[in-house]
Write a protein that holds these residues in place. Structure first.
Motif, PDB file in Angstrom:
ATOM      1  N   LEU A 242      52.641  28.721  31.974  1.00 46.16           N
ATOM      2  CA  LEU A 242      51.523  28.193  32.752  1.00 46.16           C
ATOM      3  C   LEU A 242      52.016  27.182  33.781  1.00 46.16           C
ATOM      4  N   GLU A 243      52.977  26.371  33.410  1.00 46.68           N
ATOM      5  CA  GLU A 243      53.545  25.415  34.369  1.00 46.68           C
ATOM      6  C   GLU A 243      54.182  26.144  35.550  1.00 46.68           C
ATOM      7  N   TYR A 244      54.859  27.247  35.272  1.00 51.40           N
ATOM      8  CA  TYR A 244      55.445  28.033  36.367  1.00 51.40           C
ATOM      9  C   TYR A 244      54.350  28.519  37.318  1.00 51.40           C
ATOM     10  N   LEU A 245      53.273  29.040  36.764  1.00 54.70           N
ATOM     11  CA  LEU A 245      52.191  29.569  37.604  1.00 54.70           C
ATOM     12  C   LEU A 245      51.532  28.446  38.421  1.00 54.70           C
ATOM     13  N   ARG A 246      51.383  27.294  37.834  1.00 47.82           N
ATOM     14  CA  ARG A 246      50.779  26.174  38.551  1.00 47.82           C
ATOM     15  C   ARG A 246      51.619  25.789  39.776  1.00 47.82           C
ATOM     16  N   HIS A 247      52.917  25.913  39.662  1.00 45.51           N
ATOM     17  CA  HIS A 247      53.804  25.511  40.743  1.00 45.51           C
ATOM     18  C   HIS A 247      54.114  26.638  41.733  1.00 45.51           C
TER      19      HIS A 247
ATOM     20  N   LEU B 200      52.823  37.806  42.610  1.00 49.32           N
ATOM     21  CA  LEU B 200      51.810  36.775  42.790  1.00 49.32           C
ATOM     22  C   LEU B 200      51.240  36.802  44.204  1.00 49.32           C
ATOM     23  N   GLU B 201      52.095  37.058  45.172  1.00 46.67           N
ATOM     24  CA  GLU B 201      51.655  37.133  46.567  1.00 46.67           C
ATOM     25  C   GLU B 201      50.700  38.305  46.756  1.00 46.67           C
ATOM     26  N   PHE B 202      51.063  39.461  46.213  1.00 44.13           N
ATOM     27  CA  PHE B 202      50.206  40.633  46.352  1.00 44.13           C
ATOM     28  C   PHE B 202      48.847  40.403  45.699  1.00 44.13           C
ATOM     29  N   GLY B 203      48.860  39.704  44.561  1.00 42.70           N
ATOM     30  CA  GLY B 203      47.603  39.460  43.858  1.00 42.70           C
ATOM     31  C   GLY B 203      46.580  38.738  44.700  1.00 42.70           C
ATOM     32  N   MET B 204      47.048  37.891  45.624  1.00 39.07           N
ATOM     33  CA  MET B 204      46.130  37.124  46.465  1.00 39.07           C
ATOM     34  C   MET B 204      45.315  38.014  47.406  1.00 39.07           C
ATOM     35  N   HIS B 205      45.824  39.215  47.664  1.00 39.30           N
ATOM     36  CA  HIS B 205      45.166  40.104  48.636  1.00 39.30           C
ATOM     37  C   HIS B 205      44.679  41.392  47.962  1.00 39.30           C
ATOM     38  N   SER B 206      44.542  41.359  46.645  1.00 37.02           N
ATOM     39  CA  SER B 206      44.212  42.588  45.919  1.00 37.02           C
ATOM     40  C   SER B 206      42.973  42.383  45.064  1.00 37.02           C
ATOM     41  N   ASP B 207      42.762  43.346  44.184  1.00 36.00           N
ATOM     42  CA  ASP B 207      41.589  43.300  43.300  1.00 36.00           C
ATOM     43  C   ASP B 207      41.868  42.598  41.984  1.00 36.00           C
ATOM     44  N   VAL B 208      43.035  41.974  41.834  1.00 37.80           N
ATOM     45  CA  VAL B 208      43.348  41.309  40.569  1.00 37.80           C
ATOM     46  C   VAL B 208      42.354  40.175  40.317  1.00 37.80           C
ATOM     47  N   ASP B 209      41.679  40.226  39.165  1.00 37.37           N
ATOM     48  CA  ASP B 209      40.704  39.192  38.799  1.00 37.37           C
ATOM     49  C   ASP B 209      41.311  38.112  37.908  1.00 37.37           C
ATOM     50  N   TRP B 210      42.259  38.520  37.058  1.00 33.70           N
ATOM     51  CA  TRP B 210      42.881  37.580  36.125  1.00 33.70           C
ATOM     52  C   TRP B 210      44.361  37.886  35.976  1.00 33.70           C
ATOM     53  N   TRP B 211      45.185  36.830  36.017  1.00 30.45           N
ATOM     54  CA  TRP B 211      46.545  36.906  35.504  1.00 30.45           C
ATOM     55  C   TRP B 211      46.453  36.595  34.018  1.00 30.45           C
ATOM     56  N   ILE B 212      47.117  37.396  33.206  1.00 26.35           N
ATOM     57  CA  ILE B 212      47.100  37.152  31.768  1.00 26.35           C
ATOM     58  C   ILE B 212      48.538  36.969  31.286  1.00 26.35           C
ATOM     59  N   VAL B 213      48.812  35.798  30.767  1.00 27.01           N
ATOM     60  CA  VAL B 213      50.138  35.499  30.226  1.00 27.01           C
ATOM     61  C   VAL B 213      50.230  36.081  28.825  1.00 27.01           C
TER      62      VAL B 213
ATOM     63  N   MET C 159      41.893  32.292  51.096  1.00 27.20           N
ATOM     64  CA  MET C 159      42.707  33.027  50.137  1.00 27.20           C
ATOM     65  C   MET C 159      42.243  32.693  48.717  1.00 27.20           C
ATOM     66  N   LYS C 160      42.064  33.708  47.897  1.00 28.57           N
ATOM     67  CA  LYS C 160      41.475  33.470  46.585  1.00 28.57           C
ATOM     68  C   LYS C 160      42.486  32.849  45.615  1.00 28.57           C
ATOM     69  N   GLU C 161      41.946  32.202  44.606  1.00 31.20           N
ATOM     70  CA  GLU C 161      42.761  31.659  43.517  1.00 31.20           C
ATOM     71  C   GLU C 161      42.474  32.473  42.271  1.00 31.20           C
ATOM     72  N   ILE C 162      43.505  33.055  41.699  1.00 29.37           N
ATOM     73  CA  ILE C 162      43.335  33.909  40.532  1.00 29.37           C
ATOM     74  C   ILE C 162      43.454  33.063  39.261  1.00 29.37           C
ATOM     75  N   PRO C 163      42.438  33.060  38.415  1.00 29.25           N
ATOM     76  CA  PRO C 163      42.514  32.277  37.181  1.00 29.25           C
ATOM     77  C   PRO C 163      43.507  32.885  36.198  1.00 29.25           C
ATOM     78  N   VAL C 164      43.929  32.062  35.240  1.00 27.97           N
ATOM     79  CA  VAL C 164      44.967  32.463  34.287  1.00 27.97           C
ATOM     80  C   VAL C 164      44.410  32.409  32.866  1.00 27.97           C
ATOM     81  N   ALA C 165      44.611  33.494  32.146  1.00 25.06           N
ATOM     82  CA  ALA C 165      44.214  33.571  30.739  1.00 25.06           C
ATOM     83  C   ALA C 165      45.449  33.797  29.876  1.00 25.06           C
ATOM     84  N   LEU C 166      45.280  33.599  28.592  1.00 25.41           N
ATOM     85  CA  LEU C 166      46.355  33.843  27.630  1.00 25.41           C
ATOM     86  C   LEU C 166      45.953  34.959  26.679  1.00 25.41           C
ATOM     87  N   GLN C 167      46.843  35.920  26.504  1.00 24.79           N
ATOM     88  CA  GLN C 167      46.640  36.935  25.468  1.00 24.79           C
ATOM     89  C   GLN C 167      46.981  36.288  24.118  1.00 24.79           C
ATOM     90  N   MET C 168      45.984  36.207  23.252  1.00 24.34           N
ATOM     91  CA  MET C 168      46.133  35.457  22.012  1.00 24.34           C
ATOM     92  C   MET C 168      47.125  36.084  21.033  1.00 24.34           C
TER      93      MET C 168
END
Length: 252
Positions: free
Chosen positions: A243-248, A213-226, A1-10
């Motif tokens: 970010l802490e929420y996403l980590r957990h 978040l569950e759907f993202g694991m099985h989809s084409d999502v490349d990045w979650w952007i906060v 199962m893939k891990e989707i990296p997390v970015a921040l919209q500046m």
């Protein structure tokens, strides 16, 4: 199962960045974000920004570029993104004076033209929406549906915004499923449960984030952007909490 990296919209830290752009990027890196979605370069040259991001080990995931700049200066925009190592360009906002049905179809033509240029250069064009694109046009479809139907699916993708879909009364997971293959970037946001429906740190509001978040694991999502457009606590604390929420809670 893939891990989707997390970015921040500046844009979230726009006030801090205006005072100290380099220091703000350093804080983003220190929090543990893997990338940033840019909203301007903080007065730095493209090379200076590229070097800085490299030192901070931050990916330039994408850049929000105004529609006017995309229309008038797309070749330079593409060149800059290639130098930054960014693989996405995002059209972020449609001005209020350009939201008639005629304007939407002009936008569709422009997105197809700009998207084709980006595609040829190895970059993907995405369209980021708000709530107003969820209003129904005379064709019986929402403006967002119309944009996605009438643009080339290989050359124009979407950056779905979870807050604005929810705000408009839509189910984000249903939209992600319907447009599977066209949603490489997703803006993750939460919303307060009171009548104000204000922006909230992830996990502190009423948006049902777990199925997204569950759907993202099985989809084409490349990045979650906060992104948090506005915050009632210091924005740097907002992005830390999200970010802490996403980590957990992100399925790994």
């Amino acid at each position: 199962m893939k891990e989707i990296p997390v970015a921040l919209q500046m844009y979230t830290l726009r006030n801090e960045a205006e005072k100290d752009y380099i220091g703000t990027l350093q804080k983003v890196a220190d929090l543990g974000y893997e990338g940033v979605e840019l909203a301007g370069y903080g007065g730095l040259s493209v090379k200076e920004l590229k070097d800085l991001l490299g030192k901070l080990n931050l990916r330039a995931v994408s850049s929000h570029i105004s529609l006017s700049d995309l229309r008038s200066n797309v070749d330079q925009v593409i060149e800059d993104q290639l130098e930054l190592g960014s693989t996405y360009i995002v059209c972020p906002y449609l001005p209020p004076e350009e939201r008639t049905e005629e304007d939407y179809f002009r936008l569709i033509d422009d997105l197809n033209t700009i998207g084709a240029k980006c595609f040829e250069a190895g970059i993907t064009l995405c369209y980021h929406h708000h709530d107003f694109e969820l209003r129904t046009l005379s064709n019986g479809k929402t403006a967002l549906e119309t944009i996605l139907t009438e643009t080339n699916p290989h050359m124009v993708k979407a950056e779905f915004d979870i807050y604005w879909l929810t705000y408009a009364g839509e189910n984000p997971v249903e939209w992600l499923k319907r447009y599977q293959g066209r949603t490489p970037l997703v803006h993750l946001k939460d919303m307060t449960t009171d009548g104000e429906r204000f922006f909230a740190e992830l996990g502190s509001g009423g948006v049902d984030l777990e199925p997204i978040l569950e759907f993202g694991m099985h989809s084409d999502v490349d990045w979650w952007i906060v992104e948090q457009d506005d915050s009632k606590i210091p924005p740097i604390d907002s992005v830390r909490k999200s970010l802490e929420y996403l980590r957990h809670n992100q399925v790994r």
